[in-house]
Design an enzyme around this catalytic site. Structure first.
Site, mmCIF file in Angstrom:
data_model
loop_
_atom_site.group_PDB
_atom_site.id
_atom_site.type_symbol
_atom_site.label_atom_id
_atom_site.label_comp_id
_atom_site.label_asym_id
_atom_site.label_seq_id
_atom_site.Cartn_x
_atom_site.Cartn_y
_atom_site.Cartn_z
ATOM 1 N N ASP A 73 -7.879 -1.759 -17.134
ATOM 2 C CA ASP A 73 -8.816 -2.437 -16.227
ATOM 3 C C ASP A 73 -10.270 -2.307 -16.694
ATOM 4 O O ASP A 73 -10.577 -1.521 -17.602
ATOM 5 C CB ASP A 73 -8.661 -1.893 -14.795
ATOM 6 N N ASN A 142 -4.873 6.538 -3.003
ATOM 7 C CA ASN A 142 -4.176 5.564 -2.159
ATOM 8 C C ASN A 142 -2.944 4.978 -2.858
ATOM 9 O O ASN A 142 -2.368 4.008 -2.399
ATOM 10 C CB ASN A 142 -5.130 4.429 -1.741
ATOM 11 N N HIS A 144 -2.896 3.615 -5.881
ATOM 12 C CA HIS A 144 -3.118 2.496 -6.813
ATOM 13 C C HIS A 144 -2.777 2.915 -8.241
ATOM 14 O O HIS A 144 -2.860 4.093 -8.600
ATOM 15 C CB HIS A 144 -4.537 1.905 -6.687
ATOM 16 N N GLU A 149 -4.581 -2.264 -5.875
ATOM 17 C CA GLU A 149 -4.742 -1.563 -4.611
ATOM 18 C C GLU A 149 -3.546 -1.854 -3.697
ATOM 19 O O GLU A 149 -2.789 -2.805 -3.938
ATOM 20 C CB GLU A 149 -6.054 -2.021 -3.946
HETATM 21 P P1 PGA Z 1 -8.676 9.705 -11.847
HETATM 22 O O1 PGA Z 1 -8.325 8.253 -11.341
HETATM 23 O O2 PGA Z 1 -7.910 9.931 -13.083
HETATM 24 O O3 PGA Z 1 -10.149 9.635 -12.063
HETATM 25 O O4 PGA Z 1 -8.289 10.641 -10.741
HETATM 26 C C1 PGA Z 1 -7.013 7.806 -11.313
HETATM 27 C C2 PGA Z 1 -6.990 6.442 -10.679
HETATM 28 O O5 PGA Z 1 -7.761 6.188 -9.743
HETATM 29 O O6 PGA Z 1 -6.184 5.614 -11.115
#
Ligand code: PGA
Length: 241
Positions: A73, A142, A144, A149
């Site tokens: 992304d 959450n 994702h 999302e």
């Molecule tokens: P993080 O993010 O590795 O910074 O915890 C993971 C994500 O939100 O996919």
């Protein structure tokens, strides 16, 4: 297809362990197939993974010269050269430290004039490369994956997303204020991710415990995007507190 269903849970002691195990999987992938197509991720979880991968690469046992990479992304409206862009993250943590040619590195183009066309082009590039062999993922609080999302269709391909407020709150630490966090991004879709031949998920830390528990319960629902992984034949989850 007669694939064996494999959902492998690996509990790790700490960040260092998780990073080493994951780097080892990617190293083995590149030893097996130097022209692998790797799906890569950004965020806090993979930082140690990239460090270990760079260390292993420095030992000279494997090369990125024939490798292709596609990131999950990128924010919309953030210049690639800006410190908060995922383009910049990848340069800093991997691209500048290994022999991966510039032409083989790919991230979604969040600055494109035609963003929908950029999404289609990204899908086509993944397909033309032969498809992703090994995909690295983090997981949001959450549930994702990428920036897919809750509520994202499991049939989605690379698309434009409105970021959830919880995601913008979590990511505010990288920006001067929450207001400065972009509201939209381009992400590979759930279907795009599920087409990777193998998936490696990093889910470490107190703030991820609930998401890991939910994933373990195995209820498959678009309200919890990571649950789609139960439909994939080869997932390894590195988890721990
Ligand atoms: P993080 O993010 O590795 O910074 O915890 C993971 C994500 O939100 O996919």
């Amino acid at each position: 297809m007669n694939e064996v269903y494999e959902f492998e849970w690996v509990e790790v002691a700490d960040f260092d362990d998780m990073s080493s195990y994951a780097a080892e999987l990617f190293e083995r992938q590149l030893l097996r197939k130097p022209d692998s197509v790797l799906g890569l991720a950004t965020g806090a979880s993979p930082i140690g993974f990239y460090e270990k991968l760079v260390e292993r690469h420095a030992q000279g046992t494997f090369s990125f010269a024939q490798t292709w990479t596609f990131n999950l992304d990128e924010y919309i409206g953030v210049e690639p050269s800006h410190p908060t862009s995922f383009h910049n993250y990848m340069k800093e943590h991997l691209f500048e430290k290994v022999n991966l040619p510039v032409t083989r590195r790919h991230l979604p183009d969040g600055m494109a004039d035609d963003l929908n066309e950029a999404c289609l082009r990204y899908e086509m590039m993944i397909r033309t490369s032969g498809g992703i062999d090994m995909q690295l993922l983090g997981i949001g609080v959450n549930g994702h994956i990428g920036f897919n999302e809750p509520g994202t269709s499991f049939h989605s391909r690379t698309h434009i997303v409105d970021l959830a407020e919880s995601t913008r709150t979590v990511n505010a630490k990288y920006f001067p204020s929450k207001d400065a966090v972009p509201r939209q991004a381009i992400t590979m879709g759930i279907q795009t991710i599920l087409e990777a031949k193998q998936i490696v998920l990093l889910a470490l830390g107190e703030q991820k415990v609930e998401a890991v528990e939910q994933l373990k319960r195995g209820v498959i629902s678009e309200d919890f995007p990571a649950s789609c992984l139960h439909r994939h034949p080869h997932v390894t989850v590195f988890y721990g507190k």
